[in-house]
Write an enzyme that holds these catalytic residues in place. Structure first.
Site, PDB file in Angstrom:
ATOM      1  N   PHE A 147     100.156  35.414   0.608  1.00 38.88           N
ATOM      2  CA  PHE A 147     100.803  35.167   1.887  1.00 38.88           C
ATOM      3  C   PHE A 147     100.882  36.462   2.678  1.00 38.88           C
ATOM      4  CE2 PHE A 147     103.179  31.843   4.077  1.00 38.88           C
ATOM      5  CZ  PHE A 147     102.672  30.729   3.455  1.00 38.88           C
TER       6      PHE A 147
ATOM      7  N   HIS B  77     109.090  30.598  16.081  1.00 36.70           N
ATOM      8  CA  HIS B  77     109.162  29.971  14.765  1.00 36.70           C
ATOM      9  C   HIS B  77     110.485  30.199  14.046  1.00 36.70           C
ATOM     10  CE1 HIS B  77     107.730  28.361  11.035  1.00 36.70           C
ATOM     11  NE2 HIS B  77     107.847  29.503  10.394  1.00 36.70           N
TER      12      HIS B  77
ATOM     13  N   HIS C 299     105.115  32.704  15.164  1.00 38.16           N
ATOM     14  CA  HIS C 299     104.180  32.408  14.079  1.00 38.16           C
ATOM     15  C   HIS C 299     102.768  32.373  14.665  1.00 38.16           C
ATOM     16  CE1 HIS C 299     102.205  30.314  10.796  1.00 38.16           C
ATOM     17  NE2 HIS C 299     103.306  30.390  10.075  1.00 38.16           N
TER      18      HIS C 299
ATOM     19  N   GLN D 274     110.795  35.413  15.558  1.00 33.08           N
ATOM     20  CA  GLN D 274     109.437  35.479  15.010  1.00 33.08           C
ATOM     21  C   GLN D 274     108.512  34.475  15.684  1.00 33.08           C
ATOM     22  OE1 GLN D 274     108.299  34.128  10.758  1.00 33.08           O
ATOM     23  NE2 GLN D 274     107.998  36.324  10.803  1.00 33.08           N
TER      24      GLN D 274
ATOM     25  N   ALA E  82     119.803  25.398   2.693  1.00 32.00           N
ATOM     26  CA  ALA E  82     121.004  26.210   2.504  1.00 32.00           C
ATOM     27  C   ALA E  82     122.237  25.331   2.359  1.00 32.00           C
ATOM     28  CB  ALA E  82     121.170  27.180   3.674  1.00 32.00           C
TER      29      ALA E  82
ATOM     30  N   GLY F 139     120.079  21.211   5.458  1.00 38.24           N
ATOM     31  CA  GLY F 139     118.780  21.682   4.974  1.00 38.24           C
ATOM     32  C   GLY F 139     118.954  22.337   3.620  1.00 38.24           C
TER      33      GLY F 139
ATOM     34  N   ARG G 211     103.406  38.442  10.149  1.00 42.14           N
ATOM     35  CA  ARG G 211     103.255  37.534  11.291  1.00 42.14           C
ATOM     36  C   ARG G 211     103.386  38.232  12.633  1.00 42.14           C
ATOM     37  NH1 ARG G 211     106.767  32.573   8.705  1.00 42.14           N
ATOM     38  NH2 ARG G 211     105.132  31.893   7.284  1.00 42.14           N
TER      39      ARG G 211
ATOM     40  N   ARG H 189     110.470  38.582   9.491  1.00 39.35           N
ATOM     41  CA  ARG H 189     110.528  37.962   8.176  1.00 39.35           C
ATOM     42  C   ARG H 189     109.126  37.733   7.632  1.00 39.35           C
ATOM     43  NH1 ARG H 189     109.728  32.945   6.529  1.00 39.35           N
ATOM     44  NH2 ARG H 189     109.833  31.925   8.559  1.00 39.35           N
TER      45      ARG H 189
ATOM     46  N   GLU I  67     100.739  29.304   7.266  1.00 41.67           N
ATOM     47  CA  GLU I  67     100.077  30.556   6.935  1.00 41.67           C
ATOM     48  C   GLU I  67      99.271  30.404   5.646  1.00 41.67           C
ATOM     49  OE1 GLU I  67     102.702  33.833   7.521  1.00 41.67           O
ATOM     50  OE2 GLU I  67     101.766  35.000   5.951  1.00 41.67           O
TER      51      GLU I  67
ATOM     52  N   LEU J 246     103.389  23.537  13.484  1.00 38.78           N
ATOM     53  CA  LEU J 246     102.920  24.561  12.568  1.00 38.78           C
ATOM     54  C   LEU J 246     101.673  24.191  11.759  1.00 38.78           C
ATOM     55  CD1 LEU J 246     103.851  27.321  11.517  1.00 38.78           C
ATOM     56  CD2 LEU J 246     105.116  26.127   9.752  1.00 38.78           C
TER      57      LEU J 246
ATOM     58  N   SER K  11     111.816  32.726   3.818  1.00 39.13           N
ATOM     59  CA  SER K  11     112.904  31.964   4.449  1.00 39.13           C
ATOM     60  C   SER K  11     113.430  30.874   3.528  1.00 39.13           C
ATOM     61  CB  SER K  11     112.456  31.349   5.762  1.00 39.13           C
ATOM     62  OG  SER K  11     111.424  30.424   5.540  1.00 39.13           O
TER      63      SER K  11
END
Lengths: 313, 569
Positions: B114, B341, B231, B229, B14, B12, B275, B383, B244, B241, B388
């Site tokens: 956000f 989430h 969501h 978390q 990272a 991904g 959240r 978070r 947000e 999802l 993220s």
């Protein structure tokens, strides 16, 4: 109860594929992927396919349902049941199956690789962001939604007969750079894309637009690259010459001059190309299928010319 | 034996960002159980945070405070400061690499509001920001193909540790079933989260705790596992999802009576509270019988935004509603509920991505981690949205840099190939040989249900004890399953069984850490201890696997600028 007729293939067990049927009660709200999971988890654990995100963004779960490619997670199972209460599931086309519905994506990725799929700016990067207007962003907005699921590649009619064709996904990806205001290699890109296997080998069937689960819609992107190629003067190839000759013929007469278009497409100074046309032309002549020697304009040709004039403006 | 200078597990944001650092000087392998562009970073929708100030003046100081307050003061503030300061240059760099961003009229990167952020700070690409960044990084990997080898559809089984040093991993090729040892001077984990342990989750099928659990089994603790978390806007029942960003653009949340209930819970921020607060508000409304039609449904209402704005800013969300539940948000509200989430916890790392094995910060040499699988901790107990993606890119780059520097100074250490390989081959053999009467699908479903019901938005000691007991019982039943597919080629069934084993272990760690934390903070809410307790719990948990089972230790929080204060919105 619906019957899932699934094309099974397991090279460890037997060399040929076969169809197997599973009965499943499709509950309200179940996506096709939910149905496949239900089959795998409760009826036959060896049923094999790819999946990951469940929300139509990772591109893993493209399969053929009832003969056409789609994303399994994006479709409601109940909507796919045919009149005879069956759903037929098969692996994507134009790629080799590995096991059941999982196919080998290598040729797909190899072609993505061929279009230099990364930004090639001319100038050094500024300290902050490169500027791009909302209008410029919109030119690459649709192509950048591609999730590389292979649905277009699977059902592409050109790829079925021509392995050399880059295919709809790679060409849509190419448009994302050709029309990116930040890219400095537009001319080089459209030159490469105008070679055999590129944009002009698309037959305009638009099957990829039907199959694309996102706004990427490759055929529209291919047309956009064609426009850029012509604007950039990349016309020294059969495809571009064909398009230009086609346009000229319709503009001047309202219909296609089928004697001239093949000649102009290969290029009037292309002696070898012209000679290559001769056998076809002669065969047509002897079978009485050649178009009239003298091409006549249609009655309302002035209307056609007016349309061109308005478009030019 | 396969040999690389550096091996990265996970592809991904990272993982790929780390790979782009390492490949500057050394040979690097990126291993993923899916193809890189299928990674779950791509599902992130709303944006990536940075105080660019493109639509309103903004500063890293404000981003800093919002993040710490959002995290309920459990964040390590030294790391947060570097994190938010790095944000603008990271975004510019992504833009330079070719990432497609939505723009302001004057051509700058557009930014939107956000939850929990006091300024419009989310840089975005319509409502598919993660996808845009994922593909931009993938493009760069293809460009660097000479020094990056991608192993797609390979599975990582275990970490090879020799004392305090990591020397490689044991892997298998999903397509052929072949087990191999990968020897490396350094290993970076970027294996993502573990939301699949829950019934209602936004996570991909791939989010099964493989990375975190293999570190845990090797003796490395898991930090802050209790902080998961939820969501606020997962699609009803499916859990997938709805960004947000839908609320960032001005969407309302309505209960069954049609009330904008957030005014009772967070009057100043309303729908754009963090959240954890919004998810709890929704759950409270539903628990009080004020869900839509008396069900566990809240309405996300976007109708007043109008068609043009929805089509420009939230096109994908609209399509998701149409495809997955038959609701067009231009004309009707979307049915949503809280969905598991994001994992704030994970493998403990320092602020450079170096994995540490205890509260004193003892490094595990040659082992690095970044992204959701790691716990820095920049997110604390909760978070903020858009932090993220930033975490994955900032710490992906850092982990790549330090892994590169480290790998340049050491050679490959010897690895006992046959010994390492045998352990994994035996695991496969064990699964193939099992002939019990238990059904893995039932075990998985029961785990997910008990985790959502007893270890979800609201928790208490009694329910958590039942949860732990149930999971332990499921772990016993897991040993008595039976596999249908005994082949080697693309055997997805056997990998799902291995993943289930990881998830059962992870579920127990989460519930155990949750039971030990007798307070409510951020994403962890205990109805029997509804207040935050800084006196006793302003500290990170570390769960270890020992010969006698689990052991919980704690680690202090790094506080630099902001002393814990009451958290209201």
């Amino acid at each position: 109860m619906a019957t899932f007729r699934i094309k099974r293939y397991n090279p460890e067990k037997q060399a040929e594929s076969y169809y197997e049927e599973f009965e499943l009660d499709i509950k309200h709200g179940m996506t096709l992927l939910d149905c496949m999971n239900e089959i795998k988890w409760t009826l036959d654990g060896s049923f094999t396919y790819r999946m990951s995100c469940r929300s139509a963004i990772c591109g893993s779960c493209a399969v053929k349902a009832n003969g056409h490619s789609l994303l399994a997670c994006q479709r409601q199972g109940a909507h796919l049941v045919k009149d005879d209460d069956t759903i037929v599931l098969e692996p994507l086309g134009n790629m080799k199956p590995i096991k059941d519905l999982a196919v080998d994506f290598k040729p797909f990725w190899d072609k993505i690789d061929k279009i230099n799929p990364y930004l090639q700016p001319n100038e050094k990067a500024p300290k902050e962001e490169r500027k791009q207007s909302p209008e410029q962003f919109r030119l690459i907005d649709d192509s950048s939604t591609c999730i590389m699921c292979g649905a277009c590649y699977s059902d592409c009619n050109v790829l079925e007969v021509d392995d050399n064709f880059l295919g709809p996904a790679a060409l849509a990806k190419a448009q994302r750079f050709v029309q990116d205001s930040r890219d400095g290699k537009t001319l080089e890109r459209v030159r490469d894309l105008s070679k055999p296997g590129g944009i002009w080998d698309c037959t305009h069937c638009a099957e990829c637009v039907e199959r694309c689960p996102k706004p990427a819609q490759p055929f529209h992107r291919i047309k956009e690259i064609m426009t850029v190629a012509l604007d950039q003067g990349v016309t020294n190839n059969n495809g571009a010459r064909h398009a230009l000759s086609f346009t000229k013929s319709v503009k001047s007469s309202g219909s296609l001059n089928e004697n001239i278009i093949p000649v102009e497409s290969v290029g009037i100074f292309n002696i070898k190309g012209l000679f290559d046309l001769l056998p076809v032309g002669l065969r047509m002549f002897f079978k009485g299928k050649n178009p009239p020697i003298f091409h006549k304009s249609i009655d309302d040709v002035e209307d056609v010319k007016r349309i061109y004039m308005e478009l030019d403006e | 034996m396969i040999k690389h200078d550096v091996v990265i597990v996970g592809s991904g944001l990272a993982g790929m960002r780390a790979a782009l650092e390492v490949c500057k000087d050394l040979d690097v392998a990126v291993l993923s159980k899916v193809y890189p562009t299928r990674s779950h970073s791509g599902a992130a929708q709303g944006g990536i945070a940075a105080s660019l100030g493109n639509s309103e003046p903004d500063s890293w100081e404000e981003h800093f405070y919002d993040t710490v307050k959002g995290g309920d003061f459990l964040n390590d503030q030294d790391a947060v400061e570097e994190f938010v300061k790095a944000a603008p240059s990271v975004i510019y760099e992504l833009e330079h690499l070719g990432c497609v961003f939505s723009r302001t009229p004057n051509g700058k990167i557009a930014q939107r509001s956000f939850g929990g952020h006091s300024k419009p700070r989310a840089c975005f690409s319509a409502d598919r920001t993660g996808h845009a960044i994922l593909h931009a990084l993938h493009e760069q990997l293809l460009k660097s193909a000479k020094s990056v080898k991608i192993y797609s559809e390979w599975y990582m089984h275990s970490l090879i540790l020799d004392g305090d040093r990591c020397n490689g991993i044991v892997v298998s090729d999903i397509r052929t079933g072949a087990v191999e040892v990968m020897q490396a001077r350094a290993v970076i984990f970027a294996t993502g989260g573990y939301g699949r342990v829950f019934n209602i989750t936004s996570n991909a099928f791939a989010g099964t705790a493989d990375g975190v659990m293999s570190a845990y089994r090797a003796g490395i603790p898991i930090e802050d596992a209790e902080f998961v978390q939820y969501h606020p806007s997962g699609l009803y029942r499916q859990g997938i999802l709805f960004s947000e960003a839908a609320r960032g653009e001005g969407g309302y949340l309505l209960n069954g009576k049609g009330e904008r209930f957030m005014e009772k819970y967070a009057p100043s921020r309303m729908e754009l509270a963090p959240r954890d607060i919004v998810a709890r508000a929704e759950q409270s409304e539903m628990d009080a019988g004020r869900g839509v039609d008396g069900k566990d449904i809240i309405h996300l209402d976007l109708r007043h935004l109008g068609k043009a704005r929805i089509m420009e800013r939230l096109p994908q969300i609209r399509q998701l509603g149409i495809d997955f539940i038959g609701v067009d948000c231009i004309t009707d509200p979307l049915p949503i509920q809280p969905t598991a989430h994001y994992s704030m916890g994970g493998i403990p790392v320092d602020k450079f991505g170096q994995v540490i094995s205890d509260a004193e910060g003892t490094p595990v040499k040659g082992f690095f981690a970044a992204g959701e699988c790691a716990c820095v901790s920049v997110h604390g107990a909760n978070r903020l949205g858009t932090n993220s993606l930033l975490d994955a890119v900032v710490f992906g780059e850092r982990a790549g840099k330090v892994a590169l520097e480290y790998a340049k100074t050491v050679g490959h250490a010897p690895v006992n190939e046959s010994h390492e390989k045998t352990k994994v081959l035996e695991l496969f053999e064990e699964i193939f040989q099992q002939d019990g009467g238990e059904c893995y699908n039932d075990i998985r479903n029961e785990m997910k249900t008990i985790m959502t019901e007893n270890c979800g938005v609201f928790r208490d000691a009694d329910r958590l004890k039942v949860c732990i007991e149930t999971i332990q019982n499921l772990r016993q039943r897991y040993k008595k399953g039976k596999v249908t597919d005994k082949g080697k080629v693309f055997n997805t069934e056997v990998y799902e069984i291995i993943e289930l084993g990881n998830m059962l272990g992870m579920a127990e760690v989460i519930a155990t850490a949750a039971l030990a934390r007798n307070e409510s903070r951020g994403g962890h809410h205990r109805t029997d201890f509804p207040k935050r307790d800084d006196q006793n719990f302003l500290k990170h948990s570390l769960v270890y696997l020992t010969d006698d089972g689990m052991e919980i230790k704690y680690k202090p929080v790094v506080i630099t600028k902001h002393q814990p204060a009451e958290r209201t919105y």
